[in-house]
Design a protein around this motif. Structure first.
Motif, PDB file in Angstrom:
ATOM      1  N   LYS A   1      55.155  36.942  46.734  1.00 28.47           N
ATOM      2  CA  LYS A   1      53.833  36.320  46.639  1.00 28.47           C
ATOM      3  C   LYS A   1      53.386  36.257  45.178  1.00 28.47           C
ATOM      4  O   LYS A   1      53.821  37.054  44.353  1.00 28.47           O
ATOM      5  N   ILE A   2      52.500  35.324  44.902  1.00 28.19           N
ATOM      6  CA  ILE A   2      51.873  35.275  43.584  1.00 28.19           C
ATOM      7  C   ILE A   2      50.355  35.273  43.775  1.00 28.19           C
ATOM      8  O   ILE A   2      49.801  34.424  44.477  1.00 28.19           O
ATOM      9  N   GLU A   3      49.705  36.258  43.197  1.00 31.86           N
ATOM     10  CA  GLU A   3      48.264  36.434  43.352  1.00 31.86           C
ATOM     11  C   GLU A   3      47.519  35.447  42.453  1.00 31.86           C
ATOM     12  O   GLU A   3      47.800  35.330  41.261  1.00 31.86           O
ATOM     13  N   ILE A   4      46.570  34.711  43.046  1.00 32.58           N
ATOM     14  CA  ILE A   4      45.747  33.763  42.287  1.00 32.58           C
ATOM     15  C   ILE A   4      44.444  34.461  41.901  1.00 32.58           C
ATOM     16  O   ILE A   4      43.729  34.970  42.767  1.00 32.58           O
ATOM     17  N   PHE A   5      44.156  34.477  40.593  1.00 25.85           N
ATOM     18  CA  PHE A   5      42.896  35.058  40.120  1.00 25.85           C
ATOM     19  C   PHE A   5      41.846  33.948  40.096  1.00 25.85           C
ATOM     20  O   PHE A   5      41.934  33.015  39.303  1.00 25.85           O
ATOM     21  N   VAL A   6      40.887  34.060  40.996  1.00 25.40           N
ATOM     22  CA  VAL A   6      39.825  33.057  41.113  1.00 25.40           C
ATOM     23  C   VAL A   6      38.538  33.646  40.550  1.00 25.40           C
ATOM     24  O   VAL A   6      38.146  34.755  40.916  1.00 25.40           O
ATOM     25  N   TYR A   7      37.903  32.923  39.630  1.00 25.57           N
ATOM     26  CA  TYR A   7      36.616  33.390  39.093  1.00 25.57           C
ATOM     27  C   TYR A   7      35.542  32.344  39.376  1.00 25.57           C
ATOM     28  O   TYR A   7      35.807  31.148  39.501  1.00 25.57           O
TER      29      TYR A   7
ATOM     30  N   PRO B   1      41.078  22.485  40.969  1.00 22.69           N
ATOM     31  CA  PRO B   1      42.466  22.405  41.440  1.00 22.69           C
ATOM     32  C   PRO B   1      43.387  23.348  40.663  1.00 22.69           C
ATOM     33  O   PRO B   1      43.051  23.819  39.570  1.00 22.69           O
ATOM     34  N   LEU B   2      44.557  23.589  41.258  1.00 29.15           N
ATOM     35  CA  LEU B   2      45.540  24.474  40.621  1.00 29.15           C
ATOM     36  C   LEU B   2      46.936  24.007  41.012  1.00 29.15           C
ATOM     37  O   LEU B   2      47.177  23.624  42.166  1.00 29.15           O
ATOM     38  N   THR B   3      47.865  24.064  40.048  1.00 34.46           N
ATOM     39  CA  THR B   3      49.263  23.724  40.305  1.00 34.46           C
ATOM     40  C   THR B   3      50.126  24.943  40.020  1.00 34.46           C
ATOM     41  O   THR B   3      50.047  25.543  38.947  1.00 34.46           O
ATOM     42  N   LEU B   4      50.960  25.314  41.008  1.00 32.01           N
ATOM     43  CA  LEU B   4      51.890  26.433  40.873  1.00 32.01           C
ATOM     44  C   LEU B   4      53.313  25.912  41.009  1.00 32.01           C
ATOM     45  O   LEU B   4      53.586  25.037  41.847  1.00 32.01           O
TER      46      LEU B   4
ATOM     47  N   VAL C   1      61.141  32.458  39.499  1.00 35.78           N
ATOM     48  CA  VAL C   1      60.208  32.562  38.375  1.00 35.78           C
ATOM     49  C   VAL C   1      58.990  31.702  38.701  1.00 35.78           C
ATOM     50  O   VAL C   1      59.137  30.539  39.105  1.00 35.78           O
ATOM     51  N   PHE C   2      57.795  32.272  38.507  1.00 32.38           N
ATOM     52  CA  PHE C   2      56.554  31.541  38.760  1.00 32.38           C
ATOM     53  C   PHE C   2      55.971  30.996  37.450  1.00 32.38           C
ATOM     54  O   PHE C   2      56.037  31.657  36.417  1.00 32.38           O
ATOM     55  N   GLU C   3      55.412  29.817  37.547  1.00 36.84           N
ATOM     56  CA  GLU C   3      54.666  29.222  36.429  1.00 36.84           C
ATOM     57  C   GLU C   3      53.334  28.688  36.962  1.00 36.84           C
ATOM     58  O   GLU C   3      53.342  27.887  37.917  1.00 36.84           O
ATOM     59  N   PRO C   4      52.218  29.138  36.367  1.00 35.78           N
ATOM     60  CA  PRO C   4      52.113  30.199  35.357  1.00 35.78           C
ATOM     61  C   PRO C   4      52.386  31.575  35.959  1.00 35.78           C
ATOM     62  O   PRO C   4      52.265  31.754  37.172  1.00 35.78           O
ATOM     63  N   LYS C   5      52.694  32.533  35.107  1.00 34.52           N
ATOM     64  CA  LYS C   5      52.991  33.876  35.600  1.00 34.52           C
ATOM     65  C   LYS C   5      51.768  34.538  36.214  1.00 34.52           C
ATOM     66  O   LYS C   5      51.878  35.264  37.205  1.00 34.52           O
ATOM     67  N   VAL C   6      50.599  34.319  35.577  1.00 36.65           N
ATOM     68  CA  VAL C   6      49.336  34.846  36.116  1.00 36.65           C
ATOM     69  C   VAL C   6      48.376  33.663  36.245  1.00 36.65           C
ATOM     70  O   VAL C   6      47.703  33.297  35.291  1.00 36.65           O
ATOM     71  N   PRO C   7      48.325  33.040  37.417  1.00 29.75           N
ATOM     72  CA  PRO C   7      47.446  31.869  37.575  1.00 29.75           C
ATOM     73  C   PRO C   7      45.968  32.266  37.609  1.00 29.75           C
ATOM     74  O   PRO C   7      45.571  33.149  38.365  1.00 29.75           O
ATOM     75  N   VAL C   8      45.165  31.605  36.770  1.00 22.61           N
ATOM     76  CA  VAL C   8      43.717  31.829  36.710  1.00 22.61           C
ATOM     77  C   VAL C   8      43.044  30.478  36.922  1.00 22.61           C
ATOM     78  O   VAL C   8      43.383  29.497  36.258  1.00 22.61           O
ATOM     79  N   VAL C   9      42.074  30.412  37.837  1.00 19.00           N
ATOM     80  CA  VAL C   9      41.434  29.145  38.142  1.00 19.00           C
ATOM     81  C   VAL C   9      39.960  29.385  38.452  1.00 19.00           C
ATOM     82  O   VAL C   9      39.582  30.414  39.028  1.00 19.00           O
TER      83      VAL C   9
ATOM     84  N   VAL D   1      38.724  37.511  32.125  1.00 26.36           N
ATOM     85  CA  VAL D   1      39.747  37.162  33.100  1.00 26.36           C
ATOM     86  C   VAL D   1      41.100  37.483  32.471  1.00 26.36           C
ATOM     87  O   VAL D   1      41.187  37.679  31.251  1.00 26.36           O
ATOM     88  N   PRO D   2      42.167  37.559  33.254  1.00 27.12           N
ATOM     89  CA  PRO D   2      43.476  37.890  32.675  1.00 27.12           C
ATOM     90  C   PRO D   2      43.853  36.962  31.523  1.00 27.12           C
ATOM     91  O   PRO D   2      43.932  35.754  31.681  1.00 27.12           O
ATOM     92  N   GLY D   3      44.022  37.554  30.346  1.00 26.83           N
ATOM     93  CA  GLY D   3      44.471  36.813  29.171  1.00 26.83           C
ATOM     94  C   GLY D   3      43.430  35.962  28.488  1.00 26.83           C
ATOM     95  O   GLY D   3      43.759  35.208  27.578  1.00 26.83           O
ATOM     96  N   ASN D   4      42.155  36.071  28.900  1.00 28.57           N
ATOM     97  CA  ASN D   4      41.157  35.192  28.303  1.00 28.57           C
ATOM     98  C   ASN D   4      39.763  35.751  28.531  1.00 28.57           C
ATOM     99  O   ASN D   4      39.539  36.651  29.347  1.00 28.57           O
ATOM    100  N   THR D   5      38.796  35.193  27.778  1.00 26.85           N
ATOM    101  CA  THR D   5      37.377  35.478  27.963  1.00 26.85           C
ATOM    102  C   THR D   5      36.657  34.157  28.182  1.00 26.85           C
ATOM    103  O   THR D   5      36.745  33.251  27.362  1.00 26.85           O
ATOM    104  N   ILE D   6      35.947  34.040  29.303  1.00 28.91           N
ATOM    105  CA  ILE D   6      35.230  32.819  29.662  1.00 28.91           C
ATOM    106  C   ILE D   6      33.755  33.011  29.305  1.00 28.91           C
ATOM    107  O   ILE D   6      33.152  34.026  29.642  1.00 28.91           O
ATOM    108  N   THR D   7      33.178  32.012  28.606  1.00 27.25           N
ATOM    109  CA  THR D   7      31.776  32.091  28.200  1.00 27.25           C
ATOM    110  C   THR D   7      31.049  30.817  28.620  1.00 27.25           C
ATOM    111  O   THR D   7      31.532  29.709  28.390  1.00 27.25           O
TER     112      THR D   7
END
Length: 368
Positions: free
Chosen positions: A146-152, A82-85, A69-77, A229-235
């Motif tokens: 693998k777990i795909e990292i969504f980078v914006y 930095p990011l912690t998986l 199980v991955f945490e977070p399930k859909v990593p967005v950074v 972005v997945p699960g959110n809107t960045i403004t």
């Protein structure tokens, strides 16, 4: 129970062989294995292969359920942050649990989880792999999902305009965004009003022009970049308050509107200007008339005919001036009564003359 049976069947090829050699599918539609005439030749070999593959497929599907199980399930950074998986497992008999990645990171492993601390994410389309070797019911299982990292990548947009202007000036506003990943929606707004927008862009600019007036003074203009972005809107926003300098705009009001002798009267002078205006009054000087402390009006106590005349409000700043005049004409009560008496006397005299003329004519006719 199902997993144990599956492992038992797939680990012993002799059992599928036995089934194939002694049983075949019943053709009655009940889908039961019943002892009928044994298969032979090509059909037997084909069934042997299919049965073995189906067993191993069941083994793979059941044996690997919920192992990692991955945490977070859909990593967005955000790019550069930095990011912690965390990769967790429910397996208790672990021989290997580790991360595989080329990203600059630090890895820590505990009893049933391994943590990946990425110092700063500066690459797109990266997918670290979590590797586990685990024994389930004495059977070794290996997974490496693998777990795909969504980078914006989104920087604050740039808003360019004059911070101040004079009434009548032409004003240009630019709203700009650049180097965004993925695409954004760019908007130029004042309050809730959207002047212009561009959608699905990674870089772009909006230009808006208008003629400055008093209504634009103090208006807040905002350049807004919005990204999904997945699960959110960045403004991201960039705003500025616009100042307009202009000459006074003034009005004069009298309260009450219908004035009678003895009323308390207020004369208000209102002015809209930037910067604030200076007030000056010209009016009939009387003991019962007083200017307000802020010079924006005059109070008259128990008004009478001595207060008659023009009340002139002059407001000014360094950009111009405005003049507003209000005339007050109140008739004196005594003079009013005197005028009324004269009118009555004149009417009576006229009536007497008319009556006398009528009587004279009547007398003359009688003598003749």
């Amino acid at each position: 129970m199902l997993l144990s049976l599956d492992l038992y069947i797939c680990s012993r090829i002799t059992l599928p062989n036995y089934i194939i050699d002694h049983f075949s599918w019943d053709h009655t539609g009940q889908n039961n294995l019943t002892p009928v005439m044994p298969l032979s030749g090509f059909k037997k070999e084909l069934l042997r292969v299919l049965l073995y593959l189906s067993c191993c497929t069941l083994h793979y599907a059941v044996g690997q359920d919920n192992l990692l199980v991955f945490e977070p399930k859909v990593p967005v950074v955000k790019y550069g942050e930095p990011l912690t998986l965390v990769c967790k497992t429910s397996c208790t008999n672990i021989t290997l649990l580790a991360w595989e990645t080329s990203l600059d990171s630090n890895k820590t492993t505990e009893k049933n989880k391994t943590t990946l601390h990425i110092y700063n994410v500066t690459q797109f389309n990266k997918a670290p792999r979590c590797v586990i070797n685990c024994n389930v019911n004495t059977e070794p299982i290996q997974q490496s999902p693998k777990i795909e990292i969504f980078v914006y990548k989104l920087s604050a947009p740039v808003l360019t305009m004059k911070s101040k202007a004079f009434a009548g000036d032409n004003v240009l506003i630019t709203c700009k965004v650049s180097d965004s990943q993925p695409s954004v929606t760019l908007r130029l707004k004042s309050g809730n009003k959207v002047h212009d927008k561009k959608e699905n862009i990674t870089s772009g600019i909006i230009e808006h022009t208008f003629i400055a007036s008093s209504k634009h003074n103090g208006m807040k203009f905002t350049c807004e970049a919005e990204m999904k972005v997945p699960g959110n809107t960045i403004t991201e926003l960039n705003s500025t308050i616009f100042n307009v300098f202009y000459a006074p705009i003034t009005e004069v009001h009298v309260h009450p509107e219908n004035i009678s002798q003895g009323d308390n009267v207020t004369i208000d002078c209102t002015a809209d200007s930037n910067p604030p205006a200076i007030y000056n009054w010209t009016y009939p000087l009387c003991p019962n008339a007083h200017i307000f402390e802020n010079s924006s009006g005059i109070q008259i106590s128990k008004i009478d005919s001595t207060n008659n005349g023009n009340y002139t409000c002059r407001v000014s700043n360094q950009h111009g001036e405005a003049i507003c005049v209000k005339e007050i004409q109140l008739q004196d009560e005594e003079k009013g009564r005197g005028g009324t008496n004269v009118a009555v006397i004149m009417v009576v005299v006229a009536l007497v003359i008319v009556v006398a003329a009528i009587l004279s004519v009547a007398y003359c006719k009688k003598r003749t």
